[in-house]
Scaffold this active site. Structure first.
Site, short mmCIF file in Angstrom:
data_model
loop_
_atom_site.label_atom_id
_atom_site.label_comp_id
_atom_site.label_asym_id
_atom_site.label_seq_id
_atom_site.Cartn_x
_atom_site.Cartn_y
_atom_site.Cartn_z
N SER A 104 3.67 -0.01 1.01
CA SER A 104 4.71 -0.59 0.54
C SER A 104 4.44 -1.27 -0.77
O SER A 104 3.22 -1.40 -1.02
CB SER A 104 5.02 -1.76 1.47
OG SER A 104 5.99 -2.76 0.87
N TYR B 200 2.54 -9.35 6.56
CA TYR B 200 2.85 -7.71 6.15
C TYR B 200 1.94 -7.42 5.08
O TYR B 200 1.58 -6.43 4.96
CB TYR B 200 4.24 -7.84 5.87
CG TYR B 200 4.99 -6.57 5.77
CD1 TYR B 200 4.57 -5.37 6.58
CD2 TYR B 200 5.34 -6.17 4.59
CE1 TYR B 200 5.36 -4.18 6.42
CE2 TYR B 200 6.01 -4.88 4.24
CZ TYR B 200 6.25 -4.00 5.09
OH TYR B 200 6.47 -2.65 5.01
#
Ligand code: NDP
Ligand code: 8X3
Length: 252
Positions: free
Chosen positions: A140, A153
């Site tokens: 990501s 995250y």
């Protein structure tokens, strides 16, 4: 389960019941792979598998027993694995570090990092034995850039990035390519999961901007997969035109 064709390369896609994983299964099937799809929601997974002539196998990447059964099924049914797309993952919560829930962090670490480790370890022998294997891991922008409210995250995706880059080093000299694909904002079930089912909050994430689609990422994955064996795409960052950094977003 479809009858295996020995000459057809086998691609395993984790988290293929929705979003990027489902689109990737379709794209890889179109590119000529026999696709094996893994996820927990077997009903949704079966629908995607039927669409692309693939095989749906229940998989919970946080459960070593489930990963072992999954890998044994791939071995038994196909006897080979040429491509692994480590896609299962996601985020829960946007709390600050001060307000962080340890349970949410545990979920993110177990799913994104340890899940990727479990599946990669289980399938690596077949990937090496294929003589031309590939591992792709979906990281990501959060793996490259920390942002407010993203710490759990960020930590998990930085962990995946580190693991993927180390794997690339450790497999040097082996017939296995390794690639890290880092998307920016893509409109999937990701934000609904992150906001614990609050669809309005999830929709607001993309308000006034044009996010990527799952198919945009799947297209890149299929492109990486189909380069000649001598070509290793080490890392790929794919952002919407409207997102120049994790929290720099153009909205109208
Ligand atoms: P989705 O929520 O649509 O897909 C997530 C997939 O992961 C689902 O198929 C889900 O299946 C699966 N999954 C979750 N937990 C497990 C588990 N324990 N075992 C097996 N499968 C699991 O979101 P995306 O398609 O967007 O997410 C795919 C990947 O892309 C994730 O790693 C995410 O972090 C990453 N990503 C997403 C971005 C985005 O903006 N959408 C941007 C950058 C990266 P099931 O619930 O059926 O098990
Ligand atoms: C998902 C994209 O920007 O929410 O990985 O981190 S972002």
């Amino acid at each position: 389960m479809n009858a295996p064709t020995p000459a057809t390369p086998v691609a395993v896609v984790t988290g293929a019941s929705s979003g990027i994983g489902a689109a990737t299964a379709r794209a890889l099937a179109t590119a000529g792979y026999q696709v094996v799809l893994g996820a927990r929601r077997i009903d949704k997974l079966t629908e995607v598998a039927e669409e692309c002539g693939g095989t749906a196998l229940a998989l919970d990447v946080t459960d070593q027993g489930s990963v072992d059964v999954f890998a044994a099924s791939v071995t038994e049914a196909f006897g080979r694995c040429d491509l692994l797309v480590n896609n299962a993952g996601g985020a829960v919560g946007t709390e600050s570090v001060a307000e962080a829930s340890v349970d949410d962090w545990q979920w993110m670490y177990d799913t994104n990092v340890l899940g990727t480790l479990r599946v990669t370890k289980a399938l690596l022998p077949m990937l090496v034995a294929s003589g031309d294997g590939q591992v792709m891991t979906i990281g990501s922008i959060a793996a490259r850039e920390p942002y407010r409210g993203g710490a759990g995250y960020n930590a998990a995706k930085h962990g995946i990035a580190a693991m993927t880059r180390v794997l690339r080093l450790e497999l040097l000299g082996q017939p296995v390519r390794v690639c890290e694909i880092d998307p920016g904002m893509a409109n999937t079930e990701f934000s609904t999961v992150r906001f614990r089912g609050d669809t309005e909050a999830a929709e607001n994430v993309y308000a006034g901007m044009e996010p990527l689609t799952a198919e945009d990422i799947a297209d890149a994955i299929a492109w990486v997969a189909t380069r000649p064996s001598r070509v290793n795409i080490d890392q790929m960052l794919i952002m919407p035109r409207d997102q120049a950094a994790a929290q720099q977003i153009h909205r109208v």
